[in-house]
Design an enzyme around this catalytic site. Structure first.
Site, PDB file in Angstrom:
ATOM      1  N   ASP A 155      29.895  13.175 -81.537  1.00 33.75           N
ATOM      2  CA  ASP A 155      31.260  13.396 -81.043  1.00 33.75           C
ATOM      3  C   ASP A 155      32.058  12.125 -80.730  1.00 33.75           C
ATOM      4  O   ASP A 155      33.248  12.073 -81.051  1.00 33.75           O
ATOM      5  CB  ASP A 155      31.238  14.315 -79.814  1.00 33.75           C
ATOM      6  CG  ASP A 155      31.012  15.775 -80.185  1.00 33.75           C
ATOM      7  OD1 ASP A 155      31.073  16.098 -81.393  1.00 33.75           O
ATOM      8  OD2 ASP A 155      30.777  16.593 -79.284  1.00 33.75           O
ATOM      9  N   HIS A 190      33.667  23.681 -85.426  1.00 29.77           N
ATOM     10  CA  HIS A 190      32.992  24.359 -86.541  1.00 29.77           C
ATOM     11  C   HIS A 190      32.279  25.635 -86.074  1.00 29.77           C
ATOM     12  O   HIS A 190      32.298  26.651 -86.753  1.00 29.77           O
ATOM     13  CB  HIS A 190      32.007  23.401 -87.215  1.00 29.77           C
ATOM     14  CG  HIS A 190      31.145  22.604 -86.265  1.00 29.77           C
ATOM     15  ND1 HIS A 190      31.649  21.947 -85.168  1.00 29.77           N
ATOM     16  CD2 HIS A 190      29.802  22.382 -86.218  1.00 29.77           C
ATOM     17  CE1 HIS A 190      30.668  21.347 -84.500  1.00 29.77           C
ATOM     18  NE2 HIS A 190      29.541  21.607 -85.117  1.00 29.77           N
ATOM     19  N   LYS A 232      37.448  21.800 -77.360  1.00 29.40           N
ATOM     20  CA  LYS A 232      36.455  21.661 -78.433  1.00 29.40           C
ATOM     21  C   LYS A 232      35.856  23.028 -78.772  1.00 29.40           C
ATOM     22  O   LYS A 232      35.740  23.387 -79.948  1.00 29.40           O
ATOM     23  CB  LYS A 232      35.340  20.678 -78.031  1.00 29.40           C
ATOM     24  CG  LYS A 232      34.344  20.496 -79.168  1.00 29.40           C
ATOM     25  CD  LYS A 232      33.141  19.642 -78.870  1.00 29.40           C
ATOM     26  CE  LYS A 232      32.153  19.789 -80.039  1.00 29.40           C
ATOM     27  NZ  LYS A 232      30.824  19.288 -79.778  1.00 29.40           N
ATOM     28  N   GLY A 267      24.900  25.872 -73.625  1.00 28.33           N
ATOM     29  CA  GLY A 267      26.302  25.786 -74.034  1.00 28.33           C
ATOM     30  C   GLY A 267      26.602  26.763 -75.153  1.00 28.33           C
ATOM     31  O   GLY A 267      27.620  27.462 -75.147  1.00 28.33           O
ATOM     32  N   LYS A 268      25.691  26.807 -76.142  1.00 28.40           N
ATOM     33  CA  LYS A 268      25.882  27.730 -77.269  1.00 28.40           C
ATOM     34  C   LYS A 268      25.846  29.175 -76.773  1.00 28.40           C
ATOM     35  O   LYS A 268      26.626  30.007 -77.203  1.00 28.40           O
ATOM     36  CB  LYS A 268      24.766  27.545 -78.295  1.00 28.40           C
ATOM     37  CG  LYS A 268      24.984  26.383 -79.211  1.00 28.40           C
ATOM     38  CD  LYS A 268      23.903  26.343 -80.264  1.00 28.40           C
ATOM     39  CE  LYS A 268      23.921  25.019 -81.000  1.00 28.40           C
ATOM     40  NZ  LYS A 268      22.779  24.879 -81.892  1.00 28.40           N
ATOM     41  N   ASP A 309      22.965  26.938 -87.566  1.00 26.01           N
ATOM     42  CA  ASP A 309      22.475  25.618 -87.939  1.00 26.01           C
ATOM     43  C   ASP A 309      23.713  24.790 -88.243  1.00 26.01           C
ATOM     44  O   ASP A 309      24.684  25.320 -88.808  1.00 26.01           O
ATOM     45  CB  ASP A 309      21.536  25.686 -89.151  1.00 26.01           C
ATOM     46  CG  ASP A 309      20.658  24.432 -89.219  1.00 26.01           C
ATOM     47  OD1 ASP A 309      20.197  23.960 -88.171  1.00 26.01           O
ATOM     48  OD2 ASP A 309      20.428  23.923 -90.330  1.00 26.01           O
ATOM     49  N   SER A 310      23.697  23.534 -87.838  1.00 28.33           N
ATOM     50  CA  SER A 310      24.905  22.739 -87.982  1.00 28.33           C
ATOM     51  C   SER A 310      24.582  21.275 -88.200  1.00 28.33           C
ATOM     52  O   SER A 310      23.437  20.850 -88.024  1.00 28.33           O
ATOM     53  CB  SER A 310      25.784  22.901 -86.730  1.00 28.33           C
ATOM     54  OG  SER A 310      25.084  22.480 -85.583  1.00 28.33           O
TER      55      SER A 310
HETATM   56  P1  IMP Z   1      22.002  22.001 -84.179  1.00 26.95           P
HETATM   57  O1  IMP Z   1      22.297  22.848 -85.343  1.00 26.95           O
HETATM   58  O2  IMP Z   1      22.726  22.428 -82.932  1.00 26.95           O
HETATM   59  O3  IMP Z   1      20.538  21.740 -83.975  1.00 26.95           O
HETATM   60  O4  IMP Z   1      22.653  20.571 -84.468  1.00 26.95           O
HETATM   61  C1  IMP Z   1      22.118  19.697 -85.422  1.00 26.95           C
HETATM   62  C2  IMP Z   1      22.688  18.317 -85.203  1.00 26.95           C
HETATM   63  O5  IMP Z   1      23.981  18.233 -85.780  1.00 26.95           O
HETATM   64  C3  IMP Z   1      22.851  17.913 -83.754  1.00 26.95           C
HETATM   65  O6  IMP Z   1      21.670  17.356 -83.233  1.00 26.95           O
HETATM   66  C4  IMP Z   1      23.942  16.880 -83.857  1.00 26.95           C
HETATM   67  O7  IMP Z   1      23.421  15.643 -84.282  1.00 26.95           O
HETATM   68  C5  IMP Z   1      24.814  17.418 -84.978  1.00 26.95           C
HETATM   69  N1  IMP Z   1      25.887  18.291 -84.450  1.00 26.95           N
HETATM   70  C6  IMP Z   1      26.055  19.611 -84.690  1.00 26.95           C
HETATM   71  N2  IMP Z   1      27.146  20.072 -84.036  1.00 26.95           N
HETATM   72  C7  IMP Z   1      27.645  19.017 -83.371  1.00 26.95           C
HETATM   73  C8  IMP Z   1      28.770  18.869 -82.500  1.00 26.95           C
HETATM   74  O8  IMP Z   1      29.517  19.813 -82.177  1.00 26.95           O
HETATM   75  N3  IMP Z   1      28.959  17.627 -82.001  1.00 26.95           N
HETATM   76  C9  IMP Z   1      28.149  16.582 -82.301  1.00 26.95           C
HETATM   77  N4  IMP Z   1      27.106  16.660 -83.091  1.00 26.95           N
HETATM   78  C10 IMP Z   1      26.840  17.881 -83.642  1.00 26.95           C
END
Ligand code: IMP
Length: 219
Positions: A178, A203, A198, A32-33, A89-90
């Site tokens: 979500d 973000h 979305k 998806g990313k 990273d998120s």
């Molecule tokens: P990553 O940076 O994609 O590994 O995300 C780290 C974690 O942050 C994910 O496993 C989710 O728990 C949460 N997260 C990050 N972005 C989202 C989003 O768009 N929707 C829901 N959870 C998110």
């Protein structure tokens, strides 16, 4: 649009000029990313390749900040491929929890002895937020782009998507937190949004647009 160069006026300052970015490895195997990022960067003439295609294993994410983790992942992919690399990273930052689960979003339940799953993470969050009246939260994303593994001037971009935590799930789309993340301006949870909506407002989308603007500025 032309290929993007990160020249920074280098020729005028006497510094060696940078080659334009053509192929960039994405330090993630999330399809998806890859789709989301490839669409925007493709418009700048940049081809994005998933690190899995180049046999790059996932990097550790040992740091307490998003930006350090993103940089670590980008440097890891650049080092193993010899290509410029982009990493993100998120996580979810809840105001009443002083930013938790934050950088530990993926492992929130695991850190309390539970399993590493979205369901367990959401169950822990709902329980911790019980009776809390301040429901404000945001998703945060940081992007790090390095031209090579030791790039001293990584390009950093960030995005915040503000919402409120629900105490009961809504919607079936999305992933992670979500179903519990409500967007007042859209009158929907993130899991009730059409994926295209979305992907255009999240973000990650905000951070990507910032990254693209910086790249274009520097071209
Ligand atoms: P990553 O940076 O994609 O590994 O995300 C780290 C974690 O942050 C994910 O496993 C989710 O728990 C949460 N997260 C990050 N972005 C989202 C989003 O768009 N929707 C829901 N959870 C998110």
């Amino acid at each position: 649009m032309n290929e993007v160069s990160r020249d920074n006026g280098a020729a005028a300052s006497g510094a060696p000029s940078q080659a334009p970015l053509k192929r960039v490895v994405l330090a993630s195997n999330n399809a998806g990313k890859l789709r989301e990022f490839a669409a925007l960067l493709g418009a700048a003439g940049i081809e994005l390749i998933a690190q899995g295609e180049l046999n790059v294993p996932e990097a550790e994410e040992p740091h307490p900040t998003f930006v350090e983790n993103a940089l670590t992942k980008a440097r890891h992919a650049a080092k193993l491929t010899g290509l410029p690399a982009l990493a993100d990273d998120s996580g979810l930052c809840v105001r009443a929890l002083r930013g938790a689960p934050g950088v530990y979003s993926a492992r929130y339940a695991q850190l309390a002895g539970g399993e590493k799953s979205d369901a367990a993470n959401n169950a822990r969050l709902v329980s911790v937020m019980q009776g809390e009246t301040d429901r404000r939260a945001y998703y945060y994303c940081v992007l790090a782009l390095v031209r090579h593994a030791d790039d001293p001037e990584p390009l950093i971009a960030e995005g915040r998507w503000h919402g409120e935590m629900l105490d009961a799930p809504r919607g079936e789309n999305g992933f992670g937190y979500d179903p519990y993340f409500f967007l007042p301006s859209l009158n929907a949870s993130a899991a009730e949004l059409d994926p295209a909506v979305k992907n255009a407002s999240s973000h990650r989308a905000i951070a990507l647009r910032q990254l693209l603007a910086r790249l274009t500025e520097e071209a």
